[in-house]
Design an enzyme around this catalytic site. Structure first.
Site, PDB file in Angstrom:
ATOM      1  N   PRO A   1       3.888   3.053   0.701  1.00 17.47           N
ATOM      2  CA  PRO A   1       3.508   3.716   1.993  1.00 17.47           C
ATOM      3  C   PRO A   1       2.556   2.882   3.201  1.00 17.47           C
ATOM      4  CG  PRO A   1       1.666   5.046   0.908  1.00 17.47           C
ATOM      5  CD  PRO A   1       2.226   4.357   0.466  1.00 17.47           C
TER       6      PRO A   1
ATOM      7  N   THR B   1      -0.055   3.993   4.927  1.00 15.54           N
ATOM      8  CA  THR B   1      -1.532   4.409   5.171  1.00 15.54           C
ATOM      9  C   THR B   1      -2.388   4.211   4.015  1.00 15.54           C
ATOM     10  OG1 THR B   1      -0.150   6.296   4.652  1.00 15.54           O
ATOM     11  CG2 THR B   1      -1.272   6.417   7.038  1.00 15.54           C
TER      12      THR B   1
ATOM     13  N   GLY C   1       7.845  16.063   0.839  1.00 15.00           N
ATOM     14  CA  GLY C   1       7.630  15.649   1.777  1.00 15.00           C
ATOM     15  C   GLY C   1       5.868  15.523   1.859  1.00 15.00           C
TER      16      GLY C   1
ATOM     17  N   CYS D   1      -2.212  12.522   3.903  1.00 16.35           N
ATOM     18  CA  CYS D   1      -1.873  13.369   3.546  1.00 16.35           C
ATOM     19  C   CYS D   1      -2.440  14.864   3.062  1.00 16.35           C
ATOM     20  CB  CYS D   1       0.263  13.216   2.804  1.00 16.35           C
ATOM     21  SG  CYS D   1      -0.145  12.798   1.177  1.00 16.35           S
TER      22      CYS D   1
ATOM     23  N   GLU E   1       1.124  17.006  12.447  1.00 14.58           N
ATOM     24  CA  GLU E   1       0.410  16.179  11.534  1.00 14.58           C
ATOM     25  C   GLU E   1       0.017  14.951  12.006  1.00 14.58           C
ATOM     26  OE1 GLU E   1       2.227  14.132   8.311  1.00 14.58           O
ATOM     27  OE2 GLU E   1       0.346  13.870   7.167  1.00 14.58           O
TER      28      GLU E   1
END
Lengths: 428, 526
Positions: free
Chosen positions: B119, B121, B220, B253, B342
């Site tokens: 990702p 992030t 997820g 996350c 989020e």
């Protein structure tokens, strides 16, 4: 019914009959007599299918023409896309695709090669190379090795084995002296008179069964060429394009040839093209009279597109490493098979995926070829040394297919051994 | 193999990327025969090389993506290189296991070619993490980084690849795609040469991983509720939540999303959080923030991984430069409340509830919006409440009395340290726990006849693996020159492992904790 759109045959037998009638009776019959009744139909990747639908794995690759597999999707896509814009082109004019390919070839080549001339096939490219050497040195003699093979055009056939030159009364032994391979004394003897334009050598002589140059041999030949003012022509038709684990096999010897010839595989197996790479010195005629060699189809632009894609694929670092993996697996697998048949399968000559399998019988490779064919692998004997089977795995093999080739090869070598011994032939 | 016309539609770079998968197949084939000593030597060499560059890539990642905090990325990069190695150095996933009493022998079988999607992030840390997992399990890995972070990730992957090969790994064991794109990723995911996809990223990429037809481990999204009940140590909770929420500007996350606090202790908790560097917005401030962050109906990606003070400024809210977390109160946890979603930024929604039981309901509501199967945190001293919370909220890890960002990712708890948090069936994932090396290995089980008369002989000491004898693959020297030119297997000398100066897993956790505290106290002091 075998319907191919533009033509059709009622049966394979009908096709074979017509092949003899209209095309080449001797060659057609030769294969029937050899136990290889192959008529190549569908083809994809490293697979061929006979007209009867039987699948074969191709480790002949037609001399490396199918180095990247049959109908390589990337090459097909490149040429298909190019057909929306290009055709063969006009060889009189500066050309978009010829120029782009020439630049790419020179970038890929050993140092010192600076110019490119094109042919439509390997023989034409060899003729260009030999003419170039003669022009550069203003000498006529071309030295090649005994049992050499460089193609069938005018000069190329003269430099090759007598079988083909004498057939057409094209042998000119005074202009094309031959010396035994790996014999430096003979080579020096041939060059000593300083009347030789060039030495032409396949880096590993394919049709002669890939005998390997002894360590230092090619390097010494190059040094002799320099000493006696002859050019060194590297015929890289079968050893180029990453087949030895480097783009051009000659670079593994640290040699910068005066002229390098490529053909077969450079076409991507899709559109015929061949090329001659020359040093600045050798390229004199391109400055003096650029119309000196004319070839309508030489460097056809669609062929250039195929070649550009081929060069790109062959030059990828992933592909280079894969060749090293494939070569390692194949050679260790063949060594295992050899241990099972030490008196029959007597040796492996290999450099990368250029391989010759040696058998202990004057026609040994023909037996193995037949049994490989029956076992689902297509590999061809060496025309000029039938003790040796040419074994040429593709450079894009997957591990699974490489293992499958070895499995089948083991079986075929065993069956060939049994057949030869069963007939009471002398194996040893 | 796709037909030519499909290739016509494939953008440049896809065929080459497919070739990477094929090279990876060869590398994986070779690597799968390595013995444990060789694997450990390679993994350690790569971990050390990666750790040595932790700061370099932390800075690069922040520079390239604009997300996060360099210091915190340094921590993650170290945790995902040397930390992972130290955590798993004693977990043997290479040597066959013998269970004499049950007459079973288990032989590890690596997945093969791991396609790792990483990702934006958490870019380099995830590259480090997945690469280390692949190496520890003798897999080859092809990394497809997020386009926003492609440069730092590609460079990091190549650095690790060079270190791996220098330590004796097969050539091609670590590869990276330079120009990732959606069609390219789809091509790689659906290619039959991919053995398993390990997808970390947005929901679309995870869903397409699962629909690729290839085995996939995708997880997820998170949307983490944190419940503080009346029994909690409020000062400690305040400190931990603020530190965790501020960690890497909340791009993980696992960062808390919504704080749920029992009314009776709410004022005291929020006051304590203010002392830790949080800013409690009034209703006008919360409205401005909501308007700025969700004005278009979805999250304004400009805020992702940005500092709290920067966000406050953009939203037109007064905040001191030292503010590390924005506390945005709202009333009801419902899907139409943007602050309940989020936020990937140091903005923490705050909801007051009359009781712990109502708090559990609120936490369920948060996870109902997003984050099923992911994680939740609770600060409480009441085991019954903690049990009720864990049983009721559909997540697969509940961090207790610890910041969730480092808690659920295993950096400050005894969960497996990870960058990939399995969300399980409830979160539409095949993985329910934190991703760890064992997830990339299958075991071939040798099973003897259970009849006592059939005796299983001893398998002790029978190991089918070996150390490589030289570079893999060896350079193809002409067969008649093998004795003359073959290079000695110099690359495979056992690396002198210098453990001095490296930390144990516990020390690393302590180091992480200390860095976070230092970072935060720095903000607070100023």
């Amino acid at each position: 019914m075998h319907d191919y759109g533009a033509f059709s045959y009622a049966s394979k037998d009908e096709m074979i009959g017509k092949s003899k009638e209209f095309w080449n009776p001797d060659k057609t019959q030769f294969w029937q007599d050899s136990g290889v009744d192959l008529v190549i139909d569908r083809r994809e990747g490293y697979y061929l299918w006979d007209m009867h639908g039987r699948r074969l794995i191709d480790v002949h690759l037609n001399g490396g023409t199918y180095n990247l597999g049959h109908r390589n999707p990337e090459v097909v896509a490149a040429v298909t896309a190019a057909m929306g814009h290009f055709d063969i082109g006009n060889h009189h004019f500066p050309s978009l695709a010829r120029t782009a390919l020439a630049e790419a070839l020179i970038k890929s080549a050993p140092a010192g090669l600076t110019k490119v001339a094109y042919g439509s096939g390997g023989g034409e490219a060899i003729d260009i190379a030999l003419k170039t050497a003669r022009h550069t040195t203003q000498k006529r003699k071309i030295v090649s090795i005994v049992k050499a093979y460089h193609g069938h055009t005018g000069l190329a056939v003269g430099a090759g084995d007598q079988r083909f030159s004498e057939l057409f009364l094209s042998d000119r032994p005074e202009e094309f002296p031959q010396v035994p391979f790996n014999d430096l004394d003979a080579m020096e003897q041939a060059l000593r008179g300083r009347d030789v334009a060039a030495v032409i050598m396949e880096t590993i002589p394919a049709t002669y069964g890939f005998p390997l140059p002894e360590p230092g041999y090619l390097e010494a030949v190059k040094a002799l060429c320099e000493r006696y003012d002859a050019l060194y022509i590297a015929d890289e038709v079968q050893t180029g394009l990453m087949r030895t684990g480097e783009m051009w096999g000659i670079t593994k010897h640290g040699i910068s040839p005066d002229i390098l010839v490529t053909g077969k595989g450079i076409s991507g197996g899709i559109y015929p093209i061949s090329a001659v790479l020359m040093s600045e010195r050798a390229a004199g005629w391109l400055r003096e009279d650029g119309f000196g060699h004319m070839s309508t189809f030489g460097g056809a632009e669609l062929g250039c597109i195929a070649a550009l894609k081929t060069l790109e694929i062959c030059g990828r670092p992933e592909v280079r490493t894969m060749v090293h993996y494939i070569s390692d697996l194949m050679q260790s697998g063949l060594a295992d098979i050899q241990r099972d048949y030490p008196d029959w399968f007597t040796g492996v000559r290999a450099n990368g995926v250029v391989m010759g399998l040696e058998f202990n019988h004057p026609q040994g490779a023909k037996y193995v070829m037949k049994h490989l064919y029956e076992t689902g692998v297509w590999a061809i004997f060496s025309t000029l040394d039938p003790t040796v089977l040419q074994f040429k795995p593709g450079i894009l093999l997957t591990p699974a297919l490489a293992e499958e080739i070895l499995d089948r090869t083991e079986v075929a070598i065993g069956k060939a051994c049994a057949e030869v011994r069963g007939r009471g032939r002398r194996v040893r | 193999m796709p037909q030519p016309l499909e290739y016509l539609a494939e953008p440049a770079g896809v065929p080459r990327a497919r070739q990477m998968l094929q090279q990876a197949q060869w590398a994986a084939r070779a690597f799968a025969g390595y013995d444990r000593a060789s694997v450990l030597r390679i993994a350690e060499a790569v971990a050390d090389a990666a750790a040595a560059k932790a700061r370099h890539y932390a800075e690069w990642a922040v520079r390239e993506t604009g997300f996060g905090v360099v210091e915190h990325k340094v921590v993650k990069n170290e945790a995902c290189s040397r930390g992972i190695f130290q955590t798993y150095r004693d977990t043997d996933l290479v040597t066959p296991r013998v269970d004499a009493s049950r007459k079973l022998v288990s032989v590890p079988r690596p997945a093969g070619v791991v396609l790792a999607l990483t990702p934006s992030t958490n870019p380099v840390a995830t590259v480090y993490f997945k690469t280390m997992l692949a190496l520890l399990t003798r897999n080859a890995v092809v990394i497809s980084p997020h386009p926003m972070a492609k440069e730092c990730c590609a460079d990091a992957a190549r650095m690790m690849a060079a270190a791996a090969v220098a330590a004796g790994a097969p050539e091609g064991v670590i590869q990276v795609v330079d120009e990732p794109s959606v069609p390219l990723i789809n091509a790689l995911m659906t290619d039959e040469r991919t053995s398993v996809i390990v997808a970390t990223g947005g929901t679309p990429v995870v869903r397409s991983a699962y629909s690729s037809g290839n085995p996939a481990i995708g997880v997820g999204p998170g949307n983490v509720p944190v419940l503080v009940d009346a029994s909690a140590d409020l000062a400690a909770a305040a400190k931990r939540i603020v530190a965790s929420k501020a960690f890497d500007n909340s791009v993980l996350c696992t960062n808390e999303s919504v704080l749920i606090v029992e009314e009776s202790v709410a004022d005291r908790l929020l006051a304590a959080m203010k002392r830790e560097g949080a800013l409690l917005l009034d209703s006008d401030g919360a409205r401005r923030l909501r308007e700025y962050m969700f004005g278009n109906g979805h999250l304004n990606t400009e805020v992702v991984g940005k500092p709290a003070a920067w966000i406050a400024d953009r939203a037109g809210v007064r905040a001191g430069a030292k503010t590390t977390v924005l506390l945005a109160p709202f009333d009801l946890v419902v899907p139409e409340e943007p602050l309940a979603h989020e936020k990937l930024s140091p903005v923490l929604g705050v909801v007051r509830v009359p009781s712990a039981a109502r708090g559990i309901d609120a936490a369920r509501a948060v996870v109902r919006i997003a984050g099923a199967g992911h994680s939740a945190a609770i600060h409480s001293s009441d085991p019954a409440t903690i049990m009720a919370y864990a049983a009721s909220v559909p997540v697969l890890r509940v961090s207790v009395n610890v910041g969730n960002s480092t808690g659920s990712s295993g950096l400050e708890t005894n969960l497996a340290p990870t960058m990939t948090v399995g969300t399980g069936f409830v979160g539409r994932s095949s993985l329910g726990a934190n991703l760890e090396p064992k997830n990339l290995v299958n075991w071939t089980q040798i099973a003897y006849n259970a009849d006592p008369r059939e005796v299983m002989p001893s398998f002790t000491g029978i190991v089918p693996w070996a150390a490589p004898r030289g570079p893999v693959p060896p350079y193809p020297v002409a067969s008649n020159a093998a004795g003359v030119l073959k290079a000695p297997p110099a690359t495979l000398q056992p690396a002198a492992s210098d453990l001095a100066g490296t930390a144990t897993a516990d020390e690393l956790r302590e180091h992480v904790r200390r860095l976070i505290v230092e970072e935060l106290s720095h903000f607070v002091k100023n």
